[in-house]
Write an enzyme that holds these catalytic residues in place. Structure first.
Site, short mmCIF file in Angstrom:
data_model
loop_
_atom_site.label_atom_id
_atom_site.label_comp_id
_atom_site.label_asym_id
_atom_site.label_seq_id
_atom_site.Cartn_x
_atom_site.Cartn_y
_atom_site.Cartn_z
N GLU A 17 -26.57 42.20 -2.62
CA GLU A 17 -27.06 41.75 -1.33
C GLU A 17 -27.91 42.84 -0.70
O GLU A 17 -27.55 44.02 -0.73
CB GLU A 17 -25.91 41.41 -0.38
CG GLU A 17 -26.41 40.98 1.01
CD GLU A 17 -25.29 40.61 1.96
OE1 GLU A 17 -24.64 39.57 1.71
OE2 GLU A 17 -25.04 41.37 2.93
N THR A 48 -30.17 38.75 3.48
CA THR A 48 -29.51 38.33 4.72
C THR A 48 -30.53 37.84 5.74
O THR A 48 -31.75 38.00 5.58
CB THR A 48 -28.66 39.46 5.32
OG1 THR A 48 -29.52 40.52 5.74
CG2 THR A 48 -27.66 39.98 4.32
N TYR A 49 -29.98 37.27 6.84
CA TYR A 49 -30.82 36.55 7.80
C TYR A 49 -30.48 36.94 9.23
O TYR A 49 -29.33 36.85 9.64
CB TYR A 49 -30.59 35.05 7.62
CG TYR A 49 -31.32 34.15 8.60
CD1 TYR A 49 -32.64 33.78 8.35
CD2 TYR A 49 -30.69 33.66 9.73
CE1 TYR A 49 -33.31 32.94 9.23
CE2 TYR A 49 -31.35 32.82 10.61
CZ TYR A 49 -32.66 32.47 10.35
OH TYR A 49 -33.32 31.64 11.22
N HIS A 78 -30.17 33.77 2.84
CA HIS A 78 -29.18 33.44 3.86
C HIS A 78 -29.83 32.60 4.95
O HIS A 78 -31.00 32.78 5.29
CB HIS A 78 -28.63 34.70 4.50
CG HIS A 78 -27.80 35.55 3.58
ND1 HIS A 78 -26.70 36.28 4.03
CD2 HIS A 78 -27.88 35.78 2.25
CE1 HIS A 78 -26.16 36.92 3.01
NE2 HIS A 78 -26.87 36.65 1.93
N ARG A 108 -22.58 29.94 9.46
CA ARG A 108 -22.64 29.63 10.89
C ARG A 108 -23.41 30.70 11.63
O ARG A 108 -24.27 30.41 12.46
CB ARG A 108 -21.22 29.53 11.47
CG ARG A 108 -21.20 29.09 12.95
CD ARG A 108 -19.89 29.42 13.62
NE ARG A 108 -19.70 30.87 13.73
CZ ARG A 108 -18.63 31.42 14.29
NH1 ARG A 108 -17.66 30.66 14.76
NH2 ARG A 108 -18.51 32.73 14.37
N ASP A 110 -23.19 34.70 13.71
CA ASP A 110 -22.48 35.24 14.87
C ASP A 110 -22.84 34.46 16.13
O ASP A 110 -24.02 34.14 16.35
CB ASP A 110 -22.83 36.72 15.08
CG ASP A 110 -22.37 37.58 13.91
OD1 ASP A 110 -21.35 37.24 13.29
OD2 ASP A 110 -23.05 38.58 13.62
N GLU A 157 -8.19 27.99 7.72
CA GLU A 157 -9.24 28.63 6.93
C GLU A 157 -9.49 27.86 5.63
O GLU A 157 -10.63 27.58 5.25
CB GLU A 157 -8.84 30.06 6.61
CG GLU A 157 -9.88 30.87 5.84
CD GLU A 157 -11.04 31.30 6.72
OE1 GLU A 157 -12.17 31.29 6.20
OE2 GLU A 157 -10.82 31.62 7.89
N GLN A 175 -16.17 37.51 1.89
CA GLN A 175 -16.31 38.67 2.77
C GLN A 175 -15.78 39.88 2.02
O GLN A 175 -14.96 39.75 1.11
CB GLN A 175 -15.50 38.42 4.04
CG GLN A 175 -15.40 39.57 5.00
CD GLN A 175 -16.73 39.92 5.62
OE1 GLN A 175 -17.50 40.67 5.02
NE2 GLN A 175 -17.01 39.38 6.79
#
Length: 297
Positions: A17, A48-49, A78, A108, A110, A157, A175
């Protein structure tokens, strides 16, 4: 290339990543990192985004395209959805499709400080369902071996993960965690909930004390006693702490591979040196495993 096919072709899928630079940083930083990472030939690289603001959101598509077209490595872009409209998401999806990106990690994201609780997308499963309707992309989801900070309990979860799978996710990336037992217990529970898609273990080599504190505050990952001892022993010796962090990550990954994990996703933090140190050790092990499989077959 559809990333889900990798899990049918390889014993262990190994990926990296990276993240776009923040607004105040030069874009050359990430391209220099990619130049150093390309020869390691990971199975795919995720980008990542949005972590650094609007610029990094725009750069996710561009960097993903470079990963795929220039370096010939499959890219996983992402995409977050909280506080976004379907029109905004579709615009990004169209850009990704035009850039030749076939794989998306649907998240989703943050929750922003100004969020009023009203959104066309409230959960990652909403985004997965929306992307699935287009039938343009392979969709990957995230999972949390120690539980998401916003999830009430682990039962909830796993129900959320099952919904992600049923909505169209073809594999999950976890994660980060520092104790493999949490991951193994997590895998056992997925069987109980009929979650049967491949799950990659997310591993981050921690190389400085500031990074450790930030990680724990952001995701709540628990630190094993062994790890804490290492941190305390080398707190004032940055080079030794870096090497110890790399060694700890390698030990984690070897244990995971030996236990038959589907894959490992290395959070590189754009640090090519660390990624190289770890990959050199791990790839030799993977080559041995693959050669043994050929002999058996």
């Amino acid at each position: 290339m559809n990333i889900k096919n990798l899990f049918n072709e390889k014993e262990v899928v190994f990926s990296f990543e990276i993240f776009p630079p923040k607004q105040e940083s030069k874009i050359d930083i990430i391209y220099n990192t990619l130049e150093e990472l390309k020869d390691l030939k990971p199975d795919f690289i995720s980008v990542t985004y949005g972590a650094g603001g609007s610029l990094s959101k725009n750069m996710t598509c561009e960097i993903s395209s470079v990963v795929k077209k220039k370096y010939g490595i499959e890219a996983l872009a992402h995409l977050t959805c909280i506080n976004s409209t379907k029109t905004q998401v579709d615009y990004i999806l169209n850009n990704l499709k035009e850039s030749g990106i076939e794989n998306i990690l649907a998240l989703r994201g943050d929750i922003p400080s100004n969020y009023d609780g009203i959104s066309e997308f409230n959960y990652a499963s909403d985004l997965i369902s929306h992307i699935k309707k287009r039938n343009d992309f392979n969709i990957v989801g995230a999972c949390y071996p120690e539980g998401h900070l916003n999830t009430v309990d682990l039962d909830t979860e796993f129900k959320i993960l099952k919904k992600k799978q049923d909505s169209g996710a073809t594999h999950l990336i976890s994660q980060l965690f520092f104790d493999n037992e949490y991951f193994y217990n997590f895998l056992d529970k997925t069987n109980e909930y009929n979650i049967d898609i491949p799950i990659q273990a997310g591993i981050m080599p921690v190389i400085n004390t500031k990074q450790i504190k930030r990680i724990v505050s952001l995701c709540g990952a628990k630190l094993p006693k062994k790890f804490i001892k290492i941190m305390n022993k080398y707190e004032y010796n940055p080079e030794a702490l870096r090497d110890a962090g790399i060694a700890y990550a390698i030990e984690q990954i070897i244990d995971l591979i030996s236990s038959g994990v589907d894959g490992v996703h290395l959070y590189t933090m754009n640090n090519a040196y660390v990624a190289k140190r770890i990959s050199t050790n791990i790839f030799s092990i993977l080559d041995t495993i693959n050669n043994c499989e050929k002999v058996i077959n």
